[in-house]
Enzyme design. Structure first.
Site, mmCIF file in Angstrom:
data_model
loop_
_atom_site.group_PDB
_atom_site.id
_atom_site.type_symbol
_atom_site.label_atom_id
_atom_site.label_comp_id
_atom_site.label_asym_id
_atom_site.label_seq_id
_atom_site.Cartn_x
_atom_site.Cartn_y
_atom_site.Cartn_z
ATOM 1 N N THR A 80 -5.227 -0.817 -3.955
ATOM 2 C CA THR A 80 -4.086 -0.980 -3.288
ATOM 3 C C THR A 80 -4.211 -1.460 -1.937
ATOM 4 O O THR A 80 -3.600 -2.444 -1.556
ATOM 5 C CB THR A 80 -3.427 0.513 -2.969
ATOM 6 O OG1 THR A 80 -3.316 1.035 -4.414
ATOM 7 C CG2 THR A 80 -2.248 0.309 -2.220
ATOM 8 N N MET B 188 -10.761 5.860 0.556
ATOM 9 C CA MET B 188 -9.284 5.492 0.166
ATOM 10 C C MET B 188 -9.188 5.794 -1.303
ATOM 11 O O MET B 188 -9.068 4.837 -2.151
ATOM 12 C CB MET B 188 -8.828 4.039 0.487
ATOM 13 C CG MET B 188 -8.804 3.820 1.946
ATOM 14 S SD MET B 188 -8.718 1.955 2.397
ATOM 15 C CE MET B 188 -10.405 1.430 2.010
ATOM 16 N N THR C 291 -11.088 0.333 -2.737
ATOM 17 C CA THR C 291 -9.615 0.432 -3.374
ATOM 18 C C THR C 291 -9.188 -0.626 -3.761
ATOM 19 O O THR C 291 -9.567 -1.792 -3.619
ATOM 20 C CB THR C 291 -9.014 0.659 -1.948
ATOM 21 O OG1 THR C 291 -7.773 0.891 -2.062
ATOM 22 C CG2 THR C 291 -9.304 -0.426 -0.720
ATOM 23 N N CYS D 91 -7.180 1.262 -10.660
ATOM 24 C CA CYS D 91 -7.285 2.233 -9.469
ATOM 25 C C CYS D 91 -8.689 3.048 -9.849
ATOM 26 O O CYS D 91 -8.831 3.616 -10.917
ATOM 27 C CB CYS D 91 -6.263 3.322 -9.465
ATOM 28 S SG CYS D 91 -6.040 4.370 -8.013
ATOM 29 N N THR D 92 -9.433 3.407 -8.733
ATOM 30 C CA THR D 92 -10.876 3.936 -9.251
ATOM 31 C C THR D 92 -10.658 5.260 -9.741
ATOM 32 O O THR D 92 -11.216 5.816 -10.684
ATOM 33 C CB THR D 92 -11.580 4.257 -7.812
ATOM 34 O OG1 THR D 92 -11.635 2.838 -7.107
ATOM 35 C CG2 THR D 92 -12.969 4.715 -8.085
ATOM 36 N N GLU D 93 -9.710 5.877 -9.329
ATOM 37 C CA GLU D 93 -9.413 7.423 -9.638
ATOM 38 C C GLU D 93 -8.892 7.323 -11.086
ATOM 39 O O GLU D 93 -9.189 8.393 -11.916
ATOM 40 C CB GLU D 93 -8.196 8.084 -8.881
ATOM 41 C CG GLU D 93 -8.842 8.483 -7.398
ATOM 42 C CD GLU D 93 -8.635 7.333 -6.508
ATOM 43 O OE1 GLU D 93 -9.240 7.207 -5.346
ATOM 44 O OE2 GLU D 93 -8.076 5.978 -6.660
#
Length: 229
Positions: free
Chosen positions: A85, A10, A83, A196-198
């Site tokens: 979220t 995710m 994740t 958020c990791t991204e």
């Protein structure tokens, strides 16, 4: 060394960062040929995001709970959700297993307290910024949390889902996020949570004057502290 259980997928970019940084962290701490003991279960991101879009959170909770049970059966000593979220269903997941869940919000709150930050801004997906499940948990034992004005939510969410989860790092998006971070600093934030990791692929401390709290990095560090204690 304890075995770390990961629920990923995710996105897969997020799972990659968790797995890489756990390995790098053990290598830095123990040296030699050391590597972490990890059990990883990944879900289909398309399936999960479809459930999210249709607000079928009970089904998401069931799906991630089943993944967690599989990780537990495989020998994990504690659990992490890769994740932010989908920590929205963390309570349901934690209740489905007999091993502890290392909750990201608790880790972040501890880091903010240790840094003496009393007011922090949170950047993440629209769900994570609009729904209080994550922000309120941080605020329970940590700093006041603010989020960007709603006018910024849609484009930030699009940058995450349309660019970063596919590994696309766009300079124009970076500049826009850095400008938003500067606005949040002007609004009184003593730090910014990259929730958020991204986002950690996009923005780094060298890009900003305001202190950044990269949530995945903090989560991994806490996991290593626990696994190697």
């Amino acid at each position: 060394m304890q075995t770390i259980g990961l629920i990923g997928g995710m996105s897969w970019e997020s799972s990659l960062v968790y797995y890489r940084d756990l390995n790098v962290g053990v290598q830095e701490r123990l040296g030699g040929l050391s590597s972490p003991k990890v059990v990883l279960s990944t879900v289909d991101f398309a399936e999960v995001t479809d459930m999210e879009d249709n607000e079928r959170w009970d089904q998401i909770g069931t799906l991630l709970s089943e993944a967690a049970q599989g990780v537990e059966r495989a020998g994990a000593d504690f659990l992490m959700l890769c994740t932010t979220t989908f920590h929205k269903v963390a309570g349901q997941v934690a209740a489905a297993v007999d091993i502890p869940l290392l909750h990201l919000a608790d880790v972040v709150a501890d880091a903010c307290r240790a840094a003496g930050v009393e007011k922090v801004a949170f950047l993440g997906t629209t769900v994570a910024m609009n729904d209080p499940f994550f922000i309120n948990r941080i605020a329970e034992g940590g700093p006041e949390v603010i989020v960007p004005d709603a006018v910024h939510h849609e484009w930030l969410n699009a940058a995450i889902y349309e660019e970063l989860v596919h590994g696309r790092v766009v300079d124009g998006t970076r500049r826009r996020v850095v400008a938003l971070i500067d606005e949040l600093w002007d609004a009184g934030a003593g730090g910014v949570l990259l929730g958020c990791t991204e986002l950690e692929l996009l923005v780094h401390q060298a890009d900003c004057e305001v202190p950044l709290f990269p949530c995945t990095t903090l989560h991994v560090r806490a996991a290593l502290d626990r696994a190697l204690a």
